[in-house]
Design a protein around this motif. Sequence first.
Motif, PDB file in Angstrom:
ATOM      1  N   HIS A  51      39.444  46.132  51.219  1.00  0.00           N
ATOM      2  CA  HIS A  51      39.940  45.683  49.922  1.00  0.00           C
ATOM      3  C   HIS A  51      38.851  45.903  48.873  1.00  0.00           C
ATOM      4  CE1 HIS A  51      43.455  43.710  51.835  1.00  0.00           C
ATOM      5  NE2 HIS A  51      42.599  43.586  52.840  1.00  0.00           N
ATOM      6  N   SER A 118      38.375  40.473  51.564  1.00  0.00           N
ATOM      7  CA  SER A 118      39.729  39.941  51.732  1.00  0.00           C
ATOM      8  C   SER A 118      39.763  38.417  51.779  1.00  0.00           C
ATOM      9  CB  SER A 118      40.356  40.493  53.023  1.00  0.00           C
ATOM     10  OG  SER A 118      39.639  40.059  54.166  1.00  0.00           O
ATOM     11  N   LEU A 121      40.038  37.024  48.244  1.00  0.00           N
ATOM     12  CA  LEU A 121      41.243  37.624  47.678  1.00  0.00           C
ATOM     13  C   LEU A 121      42.497  36.871  48.104  1.00  0.00           C
ATOM     14  CD1 LEU A 121      42.377  40.027  46.012  1.00  0.00           C
ATOM     15  CD2 LEU A 121      42.535  41.299  48.162  1.00  0.00           C
TER      16      LEU A 121
END
Length: 347
Positions: A51, A118, A121
């Motif tokens: 990511h 991640s 996020l």
Amino acid sequence: MEIGITTFVENTPDPYTGKLLPPAERMRNLMEEIELADQVGLDVFAVGEHHRSDYIVSSPAVILAAAAVKTKNIKLSSGVTVLSSDDPVRVFQDFAHVDLLSEGRAEIMAGRGSFIESFPLFGNDLKDYDTLFSEKLELLIALNKSEKITWEGKHRPAIDNRGVYPRPYQQELPIWVAVGGTPQSVVRAATHGLPMALAIIGGEPERFVPFTNLYKETYKKAGHDPAKLQLAINSHGFVGDDAQQTADTYYGPYAYVMSKLGRERGWSPMNREHYEAMRGPKGSLLVGSPQQVIDKILYEYELFGNTRFLLHISVGTLPHDKLMRCIELLGTVVAPAVKKAVAKASS
């Protein structure tokens, strides 16, 4: 031994020109790479999850679903699915779709994640790094074994006798646990009786022997059949017709990425001297001619007795034609020679 490929689908600037491929072109190249890997008889193609801007795949299952309808025989795996920051129910459903589309060629390679983007996020706390993975792995295993699930844990809402669909084409999806050399992770994989993939991206492979021995010993002590044990070794590498040209081609993109990661993680920058040492007979890099790569895979097989080897082929963005040639050589020259030698050693 199964032979295959892993990729993080990086999209990094050319270290010499600074040019960056359009993401759509990098994705087209990836599809061609997977198709060729299937055509030349490789066993596995695994796609990683990230990511961040320098890697363009955040959802491996979407990519593998596209690859499923373009391929016929190759196993399609994540490499890895960052299970700690995902929902195991959704992961299972996504890979069940891949399995249906591929008629039984999907796998999940689950890991805690060496990159941590991640976690914030998706609203996860890094202090729960280990317990998130442990709990979610247990749920994923349960989902794989039963159509209806009742479950309760700390990090996810409870499930009360709910069916989870679709079910995969296979009776159960193969779930591998990816580890980087943490003993707790090794023990977790072995205790569950799951296949383990060990990433070796630096140093000397020989120093990882205690981890594979721990896996085998724990696997047996947990009551699992040693005959069913599966162990993969994942290593950075690149194959070409000429050893020196191949080493020169790989060095620039590899050094760019490893030096960038080094700045983020406190490692020393990559230099040519270190690179050449890693390419040596007992180093972790498998970069060179087909015979050099064959010799290195067989050296690691002597150390670990692994049942699968995956070559991580693109640490930094490489010329597409040379990457395709690498895949061709891996499938048509390297893999047959390795399999022949392993079969002879096992007979």
